[in-house]
Design an enzyme around this catalytic site. Structure first.
Site, short mmCIF file in Angstrom:
data_model
loop_
_atom_site.label_atom_id
_atom_site.label_comp_id
_atom_site.label_asym_id
_atom_site.label_seq_id
_atom_site.Cartn_x
_atom_site.Cartn_y
_atom_site.Cartn_z
N SER A 118 0.84 -1.21 0.00
CA SER A 118 0.00 0.00 0.00
C SER A 118 0.87 1.25 0.00
CB SER A 118 -0.85 0.08 1.26
OG SER A 118 -1.52 -1.10 1.49
N HIS A 139 -1.54 -3.19 -7.05
CA HIS A 139 -2.21 -2.82 -5.80
C HIS A 139 -3.71 -3.08 -5.91
CE1 HIS A 139 -3.00 0.64 -2.69
NE2 HIS A 139 -3.13 -0.55 -2.14
N GLU A 151 -4.44 -0.67 -8.99
CA GLU A 151 -3.51 0.43 -9.21
C GLU A 151 -2.19 -0.21 -9.63
OE1 GLU A 151 -2.61 2.71 -5.65
OE2 GLU A 151 -2.44 4.56 -6.80
N ASN A 189 -3.53 6.20 -1.96
CA ASN A 189 -3.33 6.62 -0.58
C ASN A 189 -2.83 8.06 -0.44
OD1 ASN A 189 -4.31 4.44 0.90
ND2 ASN A 189 -2.54 3.23 0.26
N1 LIG Z 1 -5.82 -4.89 4.10
C1 LIG Z 1 -6.05 -3.98 3.17
O1 LIG Z 1 -7.10 -3.34 3.13
C2 LIG Z 1 -5.02 -3.76 2.07
C3 LIG Z 1 -5.43 -3.10 0.89
C4 LIG Z 1 -4.49 -2.96 -0.14
C5 LIG Z 1 -3.19 -3.43 0.02
N2 LIG Z 1 -2.83 -4.04 1.20
C6 LIG Z 1 -1.45 -4.54 1.30
O2 LIG Z 1 -1.48 -5.95 1.12
C7 LIG Z 1 -0.43 -6.55 1.87
C8 LIG Z 1 -1.01 -7.60 2.80
O3 LIG Z 1 -1.94 -6.98 3.66
P1 LIG Z 1 -3.01 -7.84 4.49
O4 LIG Z 1 -3.99 -6.87 5.03
O5 LIG Z 1 -3.47 -8.99 3.66
O6 LIG Z 1 -2.07 -8.38 5.67
P2 LIG Z 1 -2.37 -9.59 6.69
O7 LIG Z 1 -1.68 -9.22 7.94
O8 LIG Z 1 -3.83 -9.92 6.71
O9 LIG Z 1 -1.61 -10.84 6.00
C9 LIG Z 1 -0.23 -10.88 5.85
C10 LIG Z 1 0.17 -12.35 5.71
O10 LIG Z 1 1.55 -12.40 5.34
C11 LIG Z 1 2.11 -13.53 5.96
N3 LIG Z 1 3.56 -13.41 5.95
C12 LIG Z 1 4.34 -12.58 6.69
N4 LIG Z 1 5.64 -12.77 6.36
C13 LIG Z 1 5.67 -13.73 5.41
C14 LIG Z 1 6.72 -14.36 4.67
N5 LIG Z 1 8.01 -14.04 4.88
N6 LIG Z 1 6.40 -15.31 3.79
C15 LIG Z 1 5.11 -15.66 3.58
N7 LIG Z 1 4.07 -15.10 4.24
C16 LIG Z 1 4.36 -14.14 5.14
C17 LIG Z 1 1.48 -13.55 7.35
O11 LIG Z 1 1.58 -14.83 7.95
C18 LIG Z 1 0.03 -13.16 7.01
O12 LIG Z 1 -0.75 -14.31 6.77
C19 LIG Z 1 0.27 -5.41 2.60
O13 LIG Z 1 1.38 -4.98 1.84
C20 LIG Z 1 -0.78 -4.31 2.64
O14 LIG Z 1 -0.25 -3.02 2.72
C21 LIG Z 1 -3.71 -4.23 2.22
#
Ligand SMILES: NC(=O)c1ccc[n+]([C@@H]2O[C@H](COP(=O)([O-])OP(=O)(O)OC[C@H]3O[C@@H](n4cnc5c(N)ncnc54)[C@H](O)[C@@H]3O)[C@@H](O)[C@H]2O)c1
Length: 313
Positions: A118, A139, A151, A189
């Site tokens: 993000s 994204h 995005e 963002n």
């Molecule tokens: N949640 C949102 O609304 C949203 C929207 C757009 C983008 N994002 C982006 O998406 C990405 C993930 O966000 P999320 O909300 O799904 O996070 P989350 O915390 O729900 O999930 C992250 C996952 O990554 C895993 N993980 C951590 N380190 C790891 C590794 N080395 N190898 C494999 N797996 C690993 C964790 O176990 C977890 O299951 C982030 O970069 C976030 O900024 C999130």
């Protein structure tokens, strides 16, 4: 040609990304360090496919083939067979840089390395690999199966071929791509977070209460959700960390996070995920209730006697 996709991280976004690729006919390997996260992701994907089936959005055949297209893994081995890797792991620069070094060692030549970050610079992530031209931001928005936008973010060195491949691919997933360049906050963002921060400043300065601020933006600007409710949904910790990226990245005080946002995160009031933010959340209840902390009008930072002004002539 992209046939197999590896998705790294099976959290909120990773399961949605795996879902849309599998539904569009791609073989997907969903990778996470934690086995329970993978199992939980598969339950969520199945539930979401079932909902689409019951609404007539997909057929039973598509539901089944989507599920058949997904494999789960706790190691990165599958990357050697993938033409695209999408990283959707925890939003932490150290974690992402480590993952990209690892992916770079494993991925075959020609494999595109995408990140769903993000806020972390695509150029910074690309710089730890030996192929910065193959690194790009893809994204997706939350919830991935529902939200149309992707995005597409060009890092400083992303090749035109990689951008056009990801644009075409986004369309094949039934999404609408928008191509942007890699500067802090990208577009989504950079515009959304200062709006949320300004809504929090409006509350902090007692310009209006939680409900009034959200009502103005919902009914006056046709936003489906007010900015304070949206901040609770995104997570106040996430909002704060993105504001910090904007503040540091541009070096401009107009991006300074509101002190109330900083205080709430420090106090562990993170929104929906912690049960309290600008609103209070009770499991099982859909009613939107303003947090008791904000349910009364509080005096603003400027108080005291009202200046009666000059005497009447
Ligand atoms: N949640 C949102 O609304 C949203 C929207 C757009 C983008 N994002 C982006 O998406 C990405 C993930 O966000 P999320 O909300 O799904 O996070 P989350 O915390 O729900 O999930 C992250 C996952 O990554 C895993 N993980 C951590 N380190 C790891 C590794 N080395 N190898 C494999 N797996 C690993 C964790 O176990 C977890 O299951 C982030 O970069 C976030 O900024 C999130």
């Amino acid at each position: 040609m992209i046939g197999q996709v590896s998705v790294i991280g099976a959290g909120t976004m990773g399961n949605g990304i795996a879902h849309v690729f599998a539904q569009a006919g791609y073989k997907v390997v969903l990778i996470d360090l934690q086995e329970p996260q993978l199992e939980k992701a598969l339950v969520t994907i199945t539930k979401n496919l079932d909902r689409q089936l019951s609404k007539g959005v997909i057929t039973e055949e598509v539901r089944q083939s989507a599920l058949d297209n997904i494999t789960l893994a706790t190691t990165m081995n599958a990357i050697t067979e993938s033409q695209l890797v999408i990283e959707a792991a925890t939003e932490n620069a150290d974690i992402k840089l480590r993952i990209f070094k690892n992916i770079d060692e494993l991925a075959p030549p020609g494999c595109i390395l995408a990140t769903n970050t993000s806020s972390i610079s695509i150029t910074r992530i690309a710089a730890v690999t030996s192929r910065p031209d193959a690194v790009i931001g893809m994204h997706f928005m939350n919830p991935v199966p529902v939200m149309k936008l992707v995005e597409v973010i060009n890092g400083y060195s992303t090749s035109a071929y990689v951008t056009s491949t990801i644009v075409d691919l986004s369309r094949k997933l039934g999404k609408i791509p928008a191509v942007v360049n890699d500067y802090p906050g990208f577009i989504a963002n950079r515009i959304l977070m200062p709006m949320i921060n300004e809504a929090i400043f409006s509350l902090y300065e007692n310009v209006a209460g939680v409900e009034s601020i959200d009502t103005v933006m919902k009914l006056g600007m046709a936003h489906p959700m007010g900015p304070l409710q949206l901040a609770d949904f995104i997570g106040l910790d996430v909002c704060l960390s993105i504001m910090q990226v904007l503040f540091e990245g541009f070096g401009n005080p107009r991006y300074a996070p509101c002190p109330l946002l900083v205080n709430m995160v420090t106090a562990g009031k993170l929104g929906v995920k912690s049960g309290e933010g600008f609103y209070s959340y009770t499991a099982g209840s859909k009613e939107l209730v303003v947090s008791p902390r904000f349910s009364e009008t509080r005096p603003g930072p400027v108080s005291g006697k009202i200046d009666p002004g000059p005497p009447a002539e």
